[in-house]
Design an enzyme around this catalytic site. Structure first.
Site, PDB file in Angstrom:
ATOM      1  N   SER A  74     -21.003 -27.964 -40.492  1.00  0.00           N
ATOM      2  CA  SER A  74     -21.759 -27.503 -41.660  1.00  0.00           C
ATOM      3  C   SER A  74     -22.308 -26.082 -41.546  1.00  0.00           C
ATOM      4  O   SER A  74     -22.724 -25.509 -42.550  1.00  0.00           O
ATOM      5  CB  SER A  74     -22.922 -28.453 -41.945  1.00  0.00           C
ATOM      6  OG  SER A  74     -22.457 -29.553 -42.687  1.00  0.00           O
ATOM      7  N   TYR A 254     -30.338 -30.124 -43.599  1.00  0.00           N
ATOM      8  CA  TYR A 254     -30.134 -31.355 -44.381  1.00  0.00           C
ATOM      9  C   TYR A 254     -31.487 -31.842 -44.937  1.00  0.00           C
ATOM     10  O   TYR A 254     -32.345 -31.040 -45.251  1.00  0.00           O
ATOM     11  CB  TYR A 254     -29.482 -32.471 -43.551  1.00  0.00           C
ATOM     12  CG  TYR A 254     -28.353 -32.066 -42.656  1.00  0.00           C
ATOM     13  CD1 TYR A 254     -27.294 -31.307 -43.133  1.00  0.00           C
ATOM     14  CD2 TYR A 254     -28.327 -32.451 -41.333  1.00  0.00           C
ATOM     15  CE1 TYR A 254     -26.231 -30.970 -42.296  1.00  0.00           C
ATOM     16  CE2 TYR A 254     -27.273 -32.120 -40.494  1.00  0.00           C
ATOM     17  CZ  TYR A 254     -26.239 -31.373 -40.981  1.00  0.00           C
ATOM     18  OH  TYR A 254     -25.208 -31.032 -40.167  1.00  0.00           O
ATOM     19  N   VAL A 272     -22.783 -31.100 -37.625  1.00  0.00           N
ATOM     20  CA  VAL A 272     -22.696 -32.364 -36.886  1.00  0.00           C
ATOM     21  C   VAL A 272     -21.994 -32.250 -35.526  1.00  0.00           C
ATOM     22  O   VAL A 272     -21.945 -33.226 -34.781  1.00  0.00           O
ATOM     23  CB  VAL A 272     -22.019 -33.502 -37.689  1.00  0.00           C
ATOM     24  CG1 VAL A 272     -22.918 -34.010 -38.785  1.00  0.00           C
ATOM     25  CG2 VAL A 272     -20.676 -33.083 -38.203  1.00  0.00           C
TER      26      VAL A 272
HETATM   27  N1  LIG Z   1     -23.094 -32.106 -41.598  1.00  0.00           N
HETATM   28  C1  LIG Z   1     -21.946 -31.589 -41.260  1.00  0.00           C
HETATM   29  O1  LIG Z   1     -21.819 -30.816 -40.308  1.00  0.00           O
HETATM   30  C2  LIG Z   1     -20.814 -32.055 -42.083  1.00  0.00           C
HETATM   31  C3  LIG Z   1     -19.547 -31.282 -41.891  1.00  0.00           C
HETATM   32  C4  LIG Z   1     -18.344 -32.177 -41.854  1.00  0.00           C
HETATM   33  N2  LIG Z   1     -17.152 -31.403 -41.704  1.00  0.00           N
HETATM   34  C5  LIG Z   1     -18.290 -33.027 -43.107  1.00  0.00           C
HETATM   35  O2  LIG Z   1     -17.914 -32.577 -44.130  1.00  0.00           O
HETATM   36  O3  LIG Z   1     -18.606 -34.195 -43.074  1.00  0.00           O
END
Ligand SMILES: NC(=O)CC[C@H](N)C(=O)O
Length: 318
Positions: A74, A254, A272
């Site tokens: 993200s 988030y 993540v």
């Molecule tokens: N929170 C994240 O890092 C999400 C990114 C991940 N590639 C997703 O779309 O689920």
């Protein structure tokens, strides 16, 4: 004592201080879990914790295993937003994606229907990021991805920067929720392109690999409103860097962005994979890596480390 010797002593002191903070923050690692909804991410070493701090004079300090490369996930949402704002301008972008925090998990679909008729509330949630990625200009997925990668190479100063095919494919094969979000937005005209092509581009974007020092350098460029003191160039317009910094404050962590603003108080974006990029306005950029995540999806020890760093060096912008 010459000025140089004096500076060296100071540098050693900074490194030692970072090491102490890492050791304190490491105690929180066992309380988290490595992400596994993207299968390839489950291979990360849960015990890893590293930090780098990049200064406007070009020096950086680091502690922990800062050579580990990890995917942006993200964190890439901030970079694609900056590129798309340069590509399309604010009016075009914000007609298709909003500016408000959701208070929901990053992959939630709920508010797309009840609040905004298919228009995602902000570019830091998955729905908003998918809409942003669909606005990256170019003739093909390959061409669009290469433009994003070139931009990342400029931001990090690493001409070899690339992405993990393994992580990209692993996410592409399992991204059912992101496909749902995209189809929902296509129904409402926010996305017009083929969803499979969009997912191909988005999963590669999320799989771009950096280390902590490179992440800290990008953070520094945002901290300096788009100016890169290493190459001495304005990489993006000041206004665009400020928009990105504001989104990082309001939605970068988030649905923990409020607590993070109170406890740490700096523009930051997490992913993540366990990466966190921080931008301390006019002072420095921070790159953190710690793949053990809390229940919201933020690096559990990484957040603790940033809290300790913010207290010690009085970093909060508030
Ligand atoms: N929170 C994240 O890092 C999400 C990114 C991940 N590639 C997703 O779309 O689920």
């Amino acid at each position: 004592m010459s000025q140089n010797e004096f500076d060296e002593k100071k540098e050693v002191k900074h490194m030692e201080e970072l090491m102490v903070l890492i050791e304190d923050a490491k105690e929180f690692i066992p309380y988290g879990k490595v992400a596994n909804y993207i299968p390839a991410l489950a291979k990360a070493n849960k015990k890893d914790l590293a930090v780098a701090v990049f200064l406007p004079d070009g020096r950086h300090f680091e502690a922990g295993n800062t050579t580990t490369r990890f995917t942006l996930q993200s964190i890439s949402k901030v970079i694609s937003l900056a590129l798309v704002l340069m590509d399309r301008g604010e009016d075009y972008v914000f007609e298709r994606v909003g500016m408000e925090p959701t208070g929901d998990p990053f992959n939630s679909i709920a508010k797309l229907e009840v609040r905004s008729a298919g228009k995602p509330l902000n570019p830091m949630i998955n729905a908003g990021a998918l809409a942003v990625t669909s606005m990256i200009k170019g003739h093909s997925v390959k061409d669009r991805f290469n433009r994003l990668l070139d931009f990342m190479r400029v931001l990090t100063g690493n001409k070899e920067l690339s992405y993990s095919k393994e992580v990209a494919i692993s996410e592409f094969e399992t991204a059912h929720l992101n496909r749902s979000l995209s189809y929902f937005m296509k129904e409402h005209g926010i996305i017009t392109e083929d969803v499979e092509l969009l997912l191909d581009l988005y999963t590669r974007q999320c799989a771009i690999e950096v280390n902590c020092v490179e992440l800290a350098r990008i953070g520094l460029i945002f901290a300096l409103d788009g100016y890169d003191p290493v190459s001495k160039t304005q990489i993006m317009p000041e206004k665009i860097a400020k928009i990105c910094n504001t989104f990082m404050v309001t939605c970068g962590m988030y649905n923990a962005s409020g607590a993070f603003a109170i406890k740490v108080g700096i523009p930051a974006k997490s992913g993540v994979s366990g990466g966190v990029m921080g931008a301390v306005p006019r002072r420095f950029g921070i790159g953190v890596y710690g793949p053990s995540l809390d229940e919201i999806g933020n690096s559990i020890a990484g957040i603790k480390l940033l809290e300790l760093l913010a207290q010690k060096y009085n970093l909060s912008i508030f």
